[in-house]
Structures are given as C-alpha cells and as structure tokens.
Scaffold this active site. Structure first.
Site, PDB file in Angstrom:
ATOM      1  N   ASN A  10       0.875  -1.175   0.000  1.00  0.00           N
ATOM      2  CA  ASN A  10       0.000   0.000   0.000  1.00  0.00           C
ATOM      3  C   ASN A  10       0.913   1.225   0.000  1.00  0.00           C
ATOM      4  OD1 ASN A  10      -1.741   2.090   0.506  1.00  0.00           O
ATOM      5  ND2 ASN A  10      -2.372   1.385   2.544  1.00  0.00           N
ATOM      6  N   LYS A  12       0.148   4.233  -0.188  1.00  0.00           N
ATOM      7  CA  LYS A  12      -0.451   5.425   0.436  1.00  0.00           C
ATOM      8  C   LYS A  12      -0.219   6.639  -0.492  1.00  0.00           C
ATOM      9  CE  LYS A  12      -0.071   3.202   4.869  1.00  0.00           C
ATOM     10  NZ  LYS A  12       0.034   3.313   6.314  1.00  0.00           N
ATOM     11  N   HIS A  93      -9.554   1.463   5.355  1.00  0.00           N
ATOM     12  CA  HIS A  93      -8.268   1.671   6.027  1.00  0.00           C
ATOM     13  C   HIS A  93      -8.452   2.710   7.136  1.00  0.00           C
ATOM     14  CE1 HIS A  93      -4.087   2.666   6.739  1.00  0.00           C
ATOM     15  NE2 HIS A  93      -3.752   1.580   6.044  1.00  0.00           N
ATOM     16  N   GLU A  95      -6.683   5.078   7.995  1.00  0.00           N
ATOM     17  CA  GLU A  95      -6.362   6.455   7.593  1.00  0.00           C
ATOM     18  C   GLU A  95      -7.528   7.104   6.856  1.00  0.00           C
ATOM     19  OE1 GLU A  95      -2.628   5.540   5.682  1.00  0.00           O
ATOM     20  OE2 GLU A  95      -1.764   5.096   7.642  1.00  0.00           O
ATOM     21  N   GLU A 168      -5.258  -4.529  10.830  1.00  0.00           N
ATOM     22  CA  GLU A 168      -4.219  -3.516  10.992  1.00  0.00           C
ATOM     23  C   GLU A 168      -4.474  -2.714  12.267  1.00  0.00           C
ATOM     24  OE1 GLU A 168      -2.247  -2.419   6.986  1.00  0.00           O
ATOM     25  OE2 GLU A 168      -3.961  -1.111   7.273  1.00  0.00           O
ATOM     26  N   GLY A 174       2.906   2.314  10.899  1.00  0.00           N
ATOM     27  CA  GLY A 174       3.917   3.361  10.739  1.00  0.00           C
ATOM     28  C   GLY A 174       4.714   3.656  11.991  1.00  0.00           C
ATOM     29  N   SER A 214       3.637  -2.092  10.419  1.00  0.00           N
ATOM     30  CA  SER A 214       5.084  -2.204  10.631  1.00  0.00           C
ATOM     31  C   SER A 214       5.658  -3.564  10.252  1.00  0.00           C
ATOM     32  CB  SER A 214       5.443  -1.849  12.083  1.00  0.00           C
ATOM     33  OG  SER A 214       5.103  -0.501  12.347  1.00  0.00           O
TER      34      SER A 214
HETATM   35  P1  13P Z   1       3.203   0.410   7.678  1.00  0.00           P
HETATM   36  O1  13P Z   1       3.655  -0.873   7.059  1.00  0.00           O
HETATM   37  O2  13P Z   1       3.946   1.610   7.171  1.00  0.00           O
HETATM   38  O3  13P Z   1       3.136   0.312   9.170  1.00  0.00           O
HETATM   39  O4  13P Z   1       1.689   0.657   7.182  1.00  0.00           O
HETATM   40  C1  13P Z   1       0.768  -0.369   7.319  1.00  0.00           C
HETATM   41  C2  13P Z   1      -0.456   0.006   6.572  1.00  0.00           C
HETATM   42  O5  13P Z   1      -1.197   0.884   6.972  1.00  0.00           O
HETATM   43  C3  13P Z   1      -0.720  -0.703   5.308  1.00  0.00           C
HETATM   44  O6  13P Z   1      -1.998  -0.463   4.851  1.00  0.00           O
END
Ligand code: 13P
Length: 257
Positions: A10, A12, A93, A95, A168, A174, A214
């Site tokens: 992903n 982002k 997600h 976010e 997640e 992150g 992560s």
């Molecule tokens: P990270 O791997 O950067 O922690 O992000 C995970 C994520 O949100 C994937 O959708």
C-alpha cells in the site's frame, strides 16, 4: 496457510512517475516468487501506468467512492478504477476512517459498489491503542468488521476469492513496532471464527486474513508463522522492491521445504 500468501504493498500518498521503475522491479521480482501472490496499491495516478506494464502483479486502488458516478468533486468510482486496470481495492483503512470520517456504513457501501463491478476487496479493520488497553480489541474488531462487510446474502458466491481481510491495529501502523505474535494470533483466530459464522465453513475458512502494521523483512517470518496469517498489507516497507520482496521471500520460505 492453505492458499498462496498474499503480499500487498500500500503505497499510500507516495509515488510519482519516478516510482514506476520500482514497480517494474517489484513485478520482475514477483515473477521469481510464484509461490507468493504480490500486488500493489499505488496512488490513483499510477494505477494505469503500472497496470499497462505489469506482467505478474495485480494493481489495485486504495479507496473508491460508493456511488457509480455523479456530482462528487474529487472522488473516483469503482468503475473508474477498474477501467484504469485495478483488480482490487483496499477499503476501510484506518487512515480513511479517521482522516475522512468514513464510518462502517460508508465502508460497506463502498464494498458493495466495488464487488458489483467485479473488483476484489481488501477490507481493513483494527483497533486504537486506547481500545486495546481497555481489553476490548477483539470485540471492537468483530463489531467493526460485521458492520463494514456487506451481508452474506449480498456477497458473491466465490467470497473467498473476492474478499481479503486485513487486520491492521492502528497503533502498529507506521510506528516501527508490529503487534506481538500473540496479539495477532488471537485476533486472526477471532476473525476466522467470525468469517465462518458469516460465510459458512467452506468459504469462511478460505478467506485470507492478512496482517498490516510495521511489517518489514526483519519481522515478516515470525508474523507469517502465526496460524491464520495469510500474508501482509505493507506500507512503508513496500516502497522499494528490495524490502517488499524481502517480505515476499519470508512468506515463500515455509513452502520451500
Ligand atoms: P506500515 O507498514 O507503514 O506500518 O503501514 C501499514 C499500513 O497501513 C498498510 O496499509
């Protein structure tokens, strides 16, 4: 894991056309790791260029609007991403839930719209640090998933092909610190039980449940060794072919023996 591990990058809000060379490298590497299913969800602007060149990896989107079309300035429909070459879409997600106030009802409507145009969906779920500390993480995630997924009678017959669940935990995204394998095991097993309750023994047992938060080459092997972990949804570590394929390699290893 009974099915091929599913490793999804992903990106982002990262990536301009300068990143196409990285996508190419991921695609080439994926051809050498056929025991793993590798897919990439770049920003909307890169879906078509990556799709045009990719020989092995599937390309998907990170979101879509729930409506088929209309006066929704700045939004993109499921039909549009499919037209650009997307084969799947990530929905719900954290976010988007947090940054765009997307509640379960909107997420469910998006899922219905994406499934209706033939896309596969990756449905995200996960609790906040506060919810985990209160001891209610499992109950929260089960409720969130139930409310975000379309009802069973509206799902396609091949649910296990069309649906992936991504667990997640928000506090692991992150941060560099993934959930512990015990936490992942407990949650994935609760999600598996819910999927069986919703979609029956056969389909419910086959839906892939992937972990995100992560994941990196260094911790991937121990995460993939957890029962019911069918792959990973990878953010930061998906931005280079080296690290994403390091994770893919860890997923393929248990199958090499
Ligand atoms: P990270 O791997 O950067 O922690 O992000 C995970 C994520 O949100 C994937 O959708």
């Amino acid at each position: 894991m009974t099915r091929r591990p599913y490793i999804v990058g992903n990106w982002k809000m990262h990536g301009t056309r300068a990143m196409l060379s990285e996508a190419r490298a991921i695609d080439r590497a994926a051809q050498r790791h056929m025991k793993v299913e590798v897919a990439l969800a770049p920003p909307f602007t890169l879906i078509h260029p990556i799709h045009r060149e990719a020989e092995q990896i599937a390309v998907g989107a990170q979101d879509c609007h729930q409506a088929e079309g209309g006066a929704f300035t700045g939004d993109i429909s499921a039909t549009m991403i499919a037209d650009a070459g997307a084969k799947f879409v990530i929905l719900g997600h954290s976010e988007r839930r947090q940054g765009h106030a997307e509640g379960d009802e909107i997420v469910r409507a998006k899922a219905q719209s994406a499934l209706a145009v033939g896309l596969r969906i990756i449905m995200c779920c996960g609790e906040s640090a506060e919810t985990r500390e209160s001891g209610k993480a499992v109950a929260f995630v089960k409720r969130q998933l139930k409310a975000s997924l379309p009802p069973a009678d509206e799902m396609p017959a091949d649910v296990a092909e069309r649906l992936t669940i991504a667990y997640e935990p928000i506090w692991a995204i992150g941060t560099g610190t993934a959930a512990t394998t015990d936490d992942i095991a407990e949650m994935h097993s609760a999600i598996r039980a819910l999927l069986i309750e919703l979609f029956g023994d056969e389909q419910g047992a086959e839906v892939r449940i992937i972990y995100g938060g992560s994941v990196k080459p260094e911790n991937a092997a121990e995460i993939f060794a957890v029962p019911d972990v069918g792959g990973a949804l990878v953010g930061g570590a998906s931005l280079t072919a080296d690290s994403l394929m390091g994770i893919a390699l860890a997923a393929s290893e248990p199958f090499d023996g």
